[in-house]
Design a protein around this motif. Structure first.
Motif, PDB file in Angstrom:
ATOM      1  N   GLY A 179       0.850  -1.195   0.000  1.00  0.00           N
ATOM      2  CA  GLY A 179       0.000   0.000   0.000  1.00  0.00           C
ATOM      3  C   GLY A 179       0.874   1.229   0.000  1.00  0.00           C
ATOM      4  O   GLY A 179       2.040   1.159  -0.361  1.00  0.00           O
ATOM      5  N   PRO A 180       0.401   2.340   0.325  1.00  0.00           N
ATOM      6  CA  PRO A 180      -0.874   2.630   0.981  1.00  0.00           C
ATOM      7  C   PRO A 180      -2.038   2.642   0.000  1.00  0.00           C
ATOM      8  O   PRO A 180      -1.868   2.925  -1.179  1.00  0.00           O
ATOM      9  N   ASN A 181      -3.189   2.335   0.520  1.00  0.00           N
ATOM     10  CA  ASN A 181      -4.441   2.391  -0.217  1.00  0.00           C
ATOM     11  C   ASN A 181      -5.384   3.303   0.545  1.00  0.00           C
ATOM     12  O   ASN A 181      -5.243   3.491   1.743  1.00  0.00           O
ATOM     13  N   ARG A 182      -6.356   3.842  -0.160  1.00  0.00           N
ATOM     14  CA  ARG A 182      -7.329   4.738   0.458  1.00  0.00           C
ATOM     15  C   ARG A 182      -8.661   4.011   0.597  1.00  0.00           C
ATOM     16  O   ARG A 182      -9.078   3.282  -0.301  1.00  0.00           O
ATOM     17  N   VAL A 183      -9.329   4.205   1.736  1.00  0.00           N
ATOM     18  CA  VAL A 183     -10.654   3.626   1.933  1.00  0.00           C
ATOM     19  C   VAL A 183     -11.629   4.434   1.091  1.00  0.00           C
ATOM     20  O   VAL A 183     -11.785   5.641   1.272  1.00  0.00           O
ATOM     21  N   ARG A 184     -12.282   3.751   0.154  1.00  0.00           N
ATOM     22  CA  ARG A 184     -13.209   4.415  -0.769  1.00  0.00           C
ATOM     23  C   ARG A 184     -14.637   4.374  -0.241  1.00  0.00           C
ATOM     24  O   ARG A 184     -15.410   5.293  -0.440  1.00  0.00           O
ATOM     25  N   GLY A 185     -14.985   3.285   0.436  1.00  0.00           N
ATOM     26  CA  GLY A 185     -16.343   3.136   0.946  1.00  0.00           C
ATOM     27  C   GLY A 185     -16.431   1.987   1.931  1.00  0.00           C
ATOM     28  O   GLY A 185     -15.519   1.176   2.060  1.00  0.00           O
ATOM     29  N   ILE A 186     -17.549   1.953   2.626  1.00  0.00           N
ATOM     30  CA  ILE A 186     -17.798   0.882   3.583  1.00  0.00           C
ATOM     31  C   ILE A 186     -18.796  -0.080   2.939  1.00  0.00           C
ATOM     32  O   ILE A 186     -19.903   0.306   2.593  1.00  0.00           O
ATOM     33  N   ALA A 187     -18.378  -1.335   2.780  1.00  0.00           N
ATOM     34  CA  ALA A 187     -19.201  -2.317   2.078  1.00  0.00           C
ATOM     35  C   ALA A 187     -20.113  -3.079   3.024  1.00  0.00           C
ATOM     36  O   ALA A 187     -21.092  -3.672   2.591  1.00  0.00           O
ATOM     37  N   GLY A 188     -19.823  -3.094   4.290  1.00  0.00           N
ATOM     38  CA  GLY A 188     -20.630  -3.844   5.250  1.00  0.00           C
ATOM     39  C   GLY A 188     -19.965  -3.813   6.600  1.00  0.00           C
ATOM     40  O   GLY A 188     -19.098  -2.980   6.866  1.00  0.00           O
ATOM     41  N   LYS A 189     -20.356  -4.716   7.444  1.00  0.00           N
ATOM     42  CA  LYS A 189     -19.813  -4.770   8.790  1.00  0.00           C
ATOM     43  C   LYS A 189     -18.370  -5.269   8.744  1.00  0.00           C
ATOM     44  O   LYS A 189     -18.109  -6.445   8.575  1.00  0.00           O
ATOM     45  N   GLY A 190     -17.426  -4.372   8.875  1.00  0.00           N
ATOM     46  CA  GLY A 190     -16.016  -4.740   8.870  1.00  0.00           C
ATOM     47  C   GLY A 190     -15.418  -4.912   7.486  1.00  0.00           C
ATOM     48  O   GLY A 190     -14.270  -5.315   7.365  1.00  0.00           O
ATOM     49  N   ASN A 234     -11.633  -7.140   4.369  1.00  0.00           N
ATOM     50  CA  ASN A 234     -12.066  -7.175   5.752  1.00  0.00           C
ATOM     51  C   ASN A 234     -11.077  -6.390   6.609  1.00  0.00           C
ATOM     52  O   ASN A 234      -9.880  -6.353   6.326  1.00  0.00           O
ATOM     53  N   ALA A 235     -11.574  -5.777   7.688  1.00  0.00           N
ATOM     54  CA  ALA A 235     -10.741  -4.950   8.556  1.00  0.00           C
ATOM     55  C   ALA A 235      -9.638  -5.758   9.232  1.00  0.00           C
ATOM     56  O   ALA A 235      -8.623  -5.193   9.637  1.00  0.00           O
ATOM     57  N   VAL A 236      -9.804  -7.065   9.338  1.00  0.00           N
ATOM     58  CA  VAL A 236      -8.781  -7.906   9.950  1.00  0.00           C
ATOM     59  C   VAL A 236      -7.507  -7.886   9.108  1.00  0.00           C
ATOM     60  O   VAL A 236      -6.402  -7.985   9.639  1.00  0.00           O
ATOM     61  N   HIS A 237      -7.649  -7.712   7.803  1.00  0.00           N
ATOM     62  CA  HIS A 237      -6.503  -7.753   6.887  1.00  0.00           C
ATOM     63  C   HIS A 237      -6.012  -6.364   6.518  1.00  0.00           C
ATOM     64  O   HIS A 237      -5.239  -6.221   5.569  1.00  0.00           O
ATOM     65  N   LEU A 238      -6.437  -5.356   7.242  1.00  0.00           N
ATOM     66  CA  LEU A 238      -6.013  -3.985   6.989  1.00  0.00           C
ATOM     67  C   LEU A 238      -5.417  -3.398   8.256  1.00  0.00           C
ATOM     68  O   LEU A 238      -5.787  -3.786   9.366  1.00  0.00           O
ATOM     69  N   LYS A 239      -4.495  -2.459   8.083  1.00  0.00           N
ATOM     70  CA  LYS A 239      -4.026  -1.689   9.230  1.00  0.00           C
ATOM     71  C   LYS A 239      -3.781  -0.259   8.791  1.00  0.00           C
ATOM     72  O   LYS A 239      -3.483   0.016   7.629  1.00  0.00           O
ATOM     73  N   LYS A 240      -3.942   0.640   9.741  1.00  0.00           N
ATOM     74  CA  LYS A 240      -3.878   2.073   9.456  1.00  0.00           C
ATOM     75  C   LYS A 240      -2.463   2.441   9.015  1.00  0.00           C
ATOM     76  O   LYS A 240      -1.487   1.947   9.544  1.00  0.00           O
ATOM     77  N   TYR A 241      -2.382   3.329   8.020  1.00  0.00           N
ATOM     78  CA  TYR A 241      -1.116   3.822   7.517  1.00  0.00           C
ATOM     79  C   TYR A 241      -0.969   5.274   7.922  1.00  0.00           C
ATOM     80  O   TYR A 241      -1.867   6.087   7.712  1.00  0.00           O
ATOM     81  N   TYR A 242       0.147   5.609   8.525  1.00  0.00           N
ATOM     82  CA  TYR A 242       0.427   6.978   8.944  1.00  0.00           C
ATOM     83  C   TYR A 242       1.552   7.530   8.099  1.00  0.00           C
ATOM     84  O   TYR A 242       2.577   6.901   7.919  1.00  0.00           O
ATOM     85  N   PHE A 243       1.365   8.723   7.552  1.00  0.00           N
ATOM     86  CA  PHE A 243       2.399   9.361   6.728  1.00  0.00           C
ATOM     87  C   PHE A 243       3.464   9.951   7.598  1.00  0.00           C
ATOM     88  O   PHE A 243       3.319  10.436   8.637  1.00  0.00           O
TER      89      PHE A 243
END
Length: 118
Positions: free
Chosen positions: A81-92, A109-118
């Motif tokens: 990444g980094p990738n940008r969150v474009r939309g929320i598709a459902g719960k998590g 799924n949110a389990v496979h993502l982590k926040k990226y800080y510049f």
């Protein structure tokens, strides 16, 4: 040695009693199963560290073995990444896009993502 005198009549009486108690035993088992599921759910919710992202947040996505480069080896990066969150598709679940604006096909799924800080 112990044995009981069993007759056909006493055997049928015992069978009728067992058939009458089957429904009660099933209900008791269902109640125990529901209680056990609630205990497991409470334990999981106590330990779980859920992640929430907002639209526009930057995230890194996990690299799976199937998407890893052929010659990457064990020293290849585990996150891309980094990738940008474009939309929320459902719960998590989140829709992602790359920094170039290319929309990724599948939801993540949110389990496979982590926040990226510049």
């Amino acid at each position: 040695m112990r044995y009981t005198n069993a007759t056909e009549e006493s055997n049928e009486e015992e069978m009728q009693i067992n058939l009458d108690l089957v429904e009660e035993r099933r209900e008791a088992a269902q109640i125990r199963m529901a209680a056990q599921k609630q205990m497991i759910e409470r334990y999981y919710n106590r330990k779980a560290n859920l992640r929430y992202f907002k639209i526009g947040d930057f995230v890194l996505k996990k690299v799976f073995r199937s998407t890893k480069a052929a010659n990457g080896g064990k020293l290849s990066p585990n996150w891309e990444g980094p990738n940008r969150v474009r939309g929320i598709a459902g719960k998590g679940a989140y829709e992602l896009e790359t920094m170039d604006g290319i929309i990724l096909l599948s939801n993540w799924n949110a389990v496979h993502l982590k926040k990226y800080y510049f």
